[in-house]
Each structure stands twice: as structure tokens, then as C-alpha cells.
Scaffold this motif. Sequence first.
Motif, PDB file in Angstrom:
ATOM      1  N   ILE A 199       0.838  -1.201   0.000  1.00  0.00           N
ATOM      2  CA  ILE A 199       0.000   0.000   0.000  1.00  0.00           C
ATOM      3  C   ILE A 199       0.873   1.251   0.000  1.00  0.00           C
ATOM      4  O   ILE A 199       0.636   2.205  -0.748  1.00  0.00           O
ATOM      5  N   LEU A 200       1.904   1.242   0.833  1.00  0.00           N
ATOM      6  CA  LEU A 200       2.783   2.407   0.926  1.00  0.00           C
ATOM      7  C   LEU A 200       3.606   2.598  -0.347  1.00  0.00           C
ATOM      8  O   LEU A 200       3.824   3.727  -0.792  1.00  0.00           O
ATOM      9  N   VAL A 206       4.542   8.887  -0.714  1.00  0.00           N
ATOM     10  CA  VAL A 206       5.465   8.333   0.275  1.00  0.00           C
ATOM     11  C   VAL A 206       6.880   8.393  -0.289  1.00  0.00           C
ATOM     12  O   VAL A 206       7.146   7.922  -1.390  1.00  0.00           O
ATOM     13  N   LEU A 207       7.796   8.975   0.477  1.00  0.00           N
ATOM     14  CA  LEU A 207       9.174   9.153   0.014  1.00  0.00           C
ATOM     15  C   LEU A 207       9.947   7.829   0.074  1.00  0.00           C
ATOM     16  O   LEU A 207       9.718   6.991   0.956  1.00  0.00           O
ATOM     17  N   LYS A 241      -1.962  10.022   5.719  1.00  0.00           N
ATOM     18  CA  LYS A 241      -2.436   9.291   6.902  1.00  0.00           C
ATOM     19  C   LYS A 241      -3.891   8.856   6.747  1.00  0.00           C
ATOM     20  O   LYS A 241      -4.243   7.702   7.036  1.00  0.00           O
ATOM     21  N   PHE A 242      -4.733   9.755   6.289  1.00  0.00           N
ATOM     22  CA  PHE A 242      -6.149   9.424   6.121  1.00  0.00           C
ATOM     23  C   PHE A 242      -6.346   8.368   5.021  1.00  0.00           C
ATOM     24  O   PHE A 242      -7.107   7.409   5.203  1.00  0.00           O
ATOM     25  N   ASP A 243      -5.667   8.554   3.890  1.00  0.00           N
ATOM     26  CA  ASP A 243      -5.829   7.623   2.773  1.00  0.00           C
ATOM     27  C   ASP A 243      -5.303   6.240   3.127  1.00  0.00           C
ATOM     28  O   ASP A 243      -5.907   5.223   2.770  1.00  0.00           O
ATOM     29  N   PHE A 244      -4.181   6.194   3.846  1.00  0.00           N
ATOM     30  CA  PHE A 244      -3.622   4.889   4.230  1.00  0.00           C
ATOM     31  C   PHE A 244      -4.569   4.161   5.168  1.00  0.00           C
ATOM     32  O   PHE A 244      -4.780   2.936   5.039  1.00  0.00           O
ATOM     33  N   THR A 245      -5.135   4.867   6.126  1.00  0.00           N
ATOM     34  CA  THR A 245      -6.041   4.234   7.086  1.00  0.00           C
ATOM     35  C   THR A 245      -7.228   3.588   6.378  1.00  0.00           C
ATOM     36  O   THR A 245      -7.629   2.461   6.696  1.00  0.00           O
TER      37      THR A 245
END
Length: 274
Positions: A199-200, A206-207, A241-245
Motif C-alpha cells: 500500500i505504501l 510516500v518518500l 495518513k487518512f488515505d492509508f487508514t
Amino acid sequence: MEDQSTVVDTIAASLANWGLRVIAALLILVIGMWIAKKVKGLFTTILEKKEVEPTLIGFFANLLYGAIVVFVAIAAIGKLGVETTSFAAVIAAAGLAIGLALQGSLSNFASGVLLILFKPFKAGNFVKAGGEAGIVVEVGLLTTELKTPDNIKIILPNAQVMGGSITNFSAHPTRRCDMVVGVSYGDDLKKAKQIILDILEADERVLKEPAVQVAVSNLGDSSVDFVVRPWVNAADYWAVKFDFTQKVKETFDAEGISIPFPQRDVHLFQEAVS
């Protein structure tokens, strides 16, 4: 006739003496004001070359100009033969009275000068200071204005800002996004970890450096907790943060990985009644 001549001579001498004093006083005023303006301009130029905050430049330049003008005025009054010691005493007493009356304001002013000189934050930064959090709108000599994420205006006394810790979330261009994801004890940990990494990796925000960290951090009462630490640009922090959750919940559901919630087993015992 001789007495009248003597009186006239005395008056003429007094007028001449006072005339010279008045002329001297006017010269002191004119030259002093000219010098005050020149000193103010030179002082302003020096501070501008040193890239001092414009707010401070204007304040200190005007303060210096005012001090010179007061000194010149006292010198001119003294040239007229007026005792200036009393004037100095009155000015000192007035300064003391004003200082005591404006003690809180002077504290805010001193804090404002420190904020402008050392610049722990600037306009546009998101900070937590003085017990409040928000985007810095303006740093003044007495107060600092913040705007909260829900668009509320907050005015903080500078003494309150400088009196506590200051957290500047915008000080650096990148931030680490710390998150925790829990899975059930019965789930495949390697699979769950790989899903999180995928996902990341698929998120372009994401760097790549510093590298993402995903590791088991805690064996809780009802879940095995992964600590998830990707690095992102500061502007993308909350969006990532919101999208990953949301994405991790959807993917876990699709892959059969459960996210447990606190639960408790209750055992009932029935006692025999005699």
C-alpha cells in the motif's frame, strides 16, 4: 533723563540677550531635528542591510528618533535659561509610571522582539504554542495571530507564546507519519506486513528515502500491533495518513486479514440451590 536712558539700555540689553538665546535655541532645534532625521535614516539603512525584520526596523528607528528629539528639545530649553533638571526628573518619573502601568504590555513587547529576532516560526507555519495550535498569520510586537484548521482566529499574547514550549510542525520540509495497525493473533503476520508495504509503495506521496519502517511493536490484549512509519512531505502528512487508514482497512477485508477490536469473554456459573 539719565534714569530713563539706563532703563532703556537695560531693556535693550535684556532683549538682545534673550534674542540671542532664542536664536540659539531655534538653531539647536533645527540642527538637532536635521541630525535626528539623518541618524534615523542611517540606522534604518544599517538594519536593512543586516536583514532585520521590517517591523523591528521601524520601531527601533522611531524610538531612536524620538529619543534624539527629546534630548534636542531639552537642550534648546536649557539654552533659554530654563532649569532642565526638573524636566529630566519629570520625564524619568513619567517613564517609571508608564513602565509600571504597562508591565504586561512590556513583557509582551520583549517577547515579540525575541520572536521576531530568533524566528522560531514564521507566517504560514503550523505550530503549537501558548496552549493553542494553528497556522501562523502574523507575528506582531505584542501579539501573535493564529488561524485554526477550522478557520477560527486566535490572538495570543507574545509573553504566553514565549513562556512555554513551541512546536513547529512546518519547520522541516518532510515529516514521519507514525501509525499503528493491529491484526488478529490468528492472522499471517508476514502477509499482513507485505500488504502494508505494498500500500505504501503504491502511494507516490510516500518518500523512498528515508526508507519506510514496518515492524511488530506490541503484543496487545487482543491484537498484534504493527508500527508503520513512512516519510512524506509536510504538506502531504494528513492526506497520506487518512488515505492509508482507509486503504489498509479495505485491503485487509479483501485479503481476509482481520482488524480486532477490544473484547472480553464472560463466563457464567450457575450455583446449585439447596
